[in-house]
Design an enzyme around this catalytic site. Structure first.
Site, short mmCIF file in Angstrom:
data_model
loop_
_atom_site.label_atom_id
_atom_site.label_comp_id
_atom_site.label_asym_id
_atom_site.label_seq_id
_atom_site.Cartn_x
_atom_site.Cartn_y
_atom_site.Cartn_z
N GLY A 239 0.77 -1.24 0.00
CA GLY A 239 0.00 0.00 0.00
C GLY A 239 0.79 1.28 0.00
O GLY A 239 0.22 2.36 -0.20
N CYS A 344 -13.18 4.34 -28.37
CA CYS A 344 -14.48 5.00 -28.48
C CYS A 344 -15.16 5.09 -27.12
O CYS A 344 -16.17 4.42 -26.86
CB CYS A 344 -15.35 4.26 -29.48
SG CYS A 344 -14.55 4.20 -31.08
#
Ligand SMILES: *Cc1c(COP(=O)(O)O)cnc(C)c1O
Length: 419
Positions: A239, A344
Site C-alpha cells: 500500500g 471510443c
C-alpha cells in the site's frame, strides 16, 4: 525517475534511447528499468533490515515473468491473488514456501493447487473460506499455514476504488469479532494459525492510516495471546504510495519507524507485500502522437495508447506525468491539451488541460510512473492487441512480452458449427 532521464536531448531508459525501442518494437510499449526496480526493492528491504522481515512482492502490480525473475534474484517472495499469479511466481523461480496467497475469492481448485505446490501461507479472508481450506487440507493430509486477514476499519485516505480497510469493504474479517474467528480456526483440523494479516489499501500517502491499522493489529495480538492463541507472525500488507505528481510520498525510513513503533516489540516475524512501491516508478508507457486536433475551445493530442493499455486515469482519475521523448520540444512553444487515446469512450482520456509542448504526428511521448497497474490491466478492448513490454538493463534491452498479433487475438474466438 533518474533511470528515465534525458541524455543529449533524448529520453532514455538507463542507457537505451526510447526512440530506438519505439523504432524496433513500435508503440505503444511499456519500458521497464531493471536498475529502478532493483533500487526500489533494496530501499524497501534495507529500511526493514533490522526487523525480521520478509518481502513478498505483490505480483498484481506487474506480473511479467522477467520482472518477477528480477525480484526473485534479489530474494523476494511473492503475494499472489489467483492461481494464475501463483503459476507465474513459480515459473519465474520464486520458491513456493516464499509465496503468500491473498484474496477474498479463492476457489477450491485454486486452494488445492496451492497446497499441492507447497505454498507458504494462505491469507484467509472469511469464515466460510476457513472451513473450505480446512476440509481440503485435511483431505490431502496436509496442514495449511494461515494468516487471518482482519479489516481494522481504518480509512486509508486514498482513492475509494483502492481503499480496502473500511468495514464496508469486502476485504478481511471485522477486527472487532476477530477473536472468535481465531479461536474457531485454532480448533479446525488441517490449519495452522500463525499470523494476522492486514492490508488497508493502495497508494497511501499519509502514514497515519498505517499507524492506526498496525496499532489495532498489535492490540489484537495481545488479546489473542491472553486467550491462549499464539501469534508469531504478522503480515502487514502493501500500500505504500509513490510520487505521481507533486504529492509527498512517504519515505521508507518513516514507514519503517511506524512499523517499529506499532508492532516492533511483539517479537513477531513480519511479512510485507509491496507492489506499487517496487515497480511503479520503474516503468513508463511509450506512445506516439497520431493527430493534433483543435476546436474553437480545446486542443487535443490523440495518441496511439488507449485506456485498454493504461486504464489508471479512467479507472482512478490517476495522474501520469507526460514528457516528450525529444527534449528540444520542451524548449519550444507550449499549449494546453487534453491527451486522449483512440478508444471510443470519453473515459479514454489520459490528461485534461495539461500544458505540454506543441507536439505533432509521430512525436513520441512517455507516461511516467506506469510500471505498476499498467500492463497487467491491459485488455483487448476495441480489438486492440495486448501491448508489449520491454525490460532494460544498462545498455541492454529485450522484449519481455511481445505484441500480440491480430491472428493470435482472433484465434481465441470460435464460431459454432451450428451458426
Ligand atoms: C494489492 C495488494 C497489495 C499490494 O498493494 P500496493 O499498493 O501495490 O503495494 C498487497 N497485499 C494485498 C493483499 C493486495 O491486495
Amino acid at each position: 525517475m533518474n533511470e528515465f532521464s534525458y541524455r543529449n536531448g533524448h529520453l532514455h531508459a538507463e542507457s537505451v534511447a526510447l526512440a530506438d525501442i519505439a523504432r524496433e518494437v513500435g508503440t505503444p510499449v511499456y519500458v521497464y528499468s531493471a536498475a529502478a526496480i532493483e533500487a526500489n526493492y533494496r530501499r524497501f528491504a534495507d529500511a526493514l533490515s533490522d526487523m525480521q522481515a520478509s518481502i513478498c512482492y505483490a505480483l498484481k502490480a506487474n506480473s511479467n515473468l522477467a520482472v518477477i525473475r528480477l525480484l526473485a534474484e534479489l530474494g523476494a517472495g511473492a503475494d499472489v491473488v489467483s492461481e494464475g499469479e501463483l503459476r507465474r511466481a513459480l515459473a519465474a523461480g520464486i520458491p513456493a514456501e516464499k509465496i503468500v496467497f491473498s484474496g477474498v475469492g479463492k476457489t477450491e481448485t485454486e486452494m488445492a493447487f496451492a497446497l499441492d505446490v507447497g505454498i507458504g501461507q494462505f491469507n484467509v479472508e472469511s469464515d466460510p473460506e476457513l472451513d473450505i481450506l480446512s476440509a481440503i487440507a485435511t483431505n490431502k493430509g496436509q496442514t495449511a499455514n494461515i494468516a487471518i486477514r482482519v479489516n481494522p476499519d481504518v480509512d486509508a485516505l486514498t482513492h475509494k476504488k483502492i481503499s480496502t480497510g473500511r468495514r464496508e469493504n469486502k476485504f478481511g474479517i471485522d477486527i472487532s469479532s476477530a477473536e472468535d474467528v481465531f479461536a474457531r480456526a485454532a480448533l479446525l483440523p488441517g490449519l495452522q494459525v500463525r499470523s494476522i494479516a492486514v492490508h488497508i489499501g493502495s497508494q497511501l500517502i499519509s502514514l497515519d492510516p498505517f499507524a492506526a491499522a498496525f496499532t489495532a493489529v498489535a492490540g489484537l495480538v495481545q488479546r489473542l495471546r491472553a486467550a491462549g492463541i499464539e501469534i508469531d507472525h504478522l503480515d502487514l500488507g502493501g500500500g505504500l504510495g509513490i510520487v505521481y505528481r507533486a504529492e509527498e510520498a512517504p519515505d521508507m525510513a518513516s514507514y519503517a519507524a511506524v512499523v517499529r513503533e506499532s508492532v516492533g516489540n511483539l517479537g513477531c516475524k513480519l511479512t510485507f507485500e509491496p507492489g506499487r512501491a517496487i515497480v511503479g516508478r520503474g516503468g513508463i508507457l511509450l506512445s506516439s502522437v497520431i493527430y493534433r486536433k483543435e476546436s474553437d475551445t480545446r486542443k487535443w493530442l490523440v495518441v496511439d495508447a488507449g485506456m485498454n493499455d493504461l486504464i489508471r486515469p479512467s479507472l482512478y482519475e490517476a495522474f501520469h506525468a507526460i514528457r516528450p521523448v525529444n527534449e528540444a520540444a520542451s524548449g519550444g512553444t507550449h499549449a494546453v491539451f487534453d491527451v486522449v487515446g483512440p478508444i471510443c469512450e470519453t473515459g479514454d482520456t489520459f490528461a485534461l488541460d495539461r500544458e505540454l509542448p506543441v507536439l505533432g504526428p509521430k512525436d513520441l511521448l512517455a507516461f511516467d510512473s506506469a510500471g505498476a497497474y499498467g500492463a497487467v490491466m491491459a485488455s483487448n478492448y476495441n480489438s486492440r492487441p495486448i501491448v508489449p513490454e520491454v525490460l532494460v538493463r544498462d545498455d541492454k534491452w529485450s522484449v519481455v512480452r511481445r505484441r500480440q498479433t491480430y491472428d493470435e487475438m482472433l484465434a481465441q474466438d470460435d464460431i459454432p458449427a451450428w451458426l
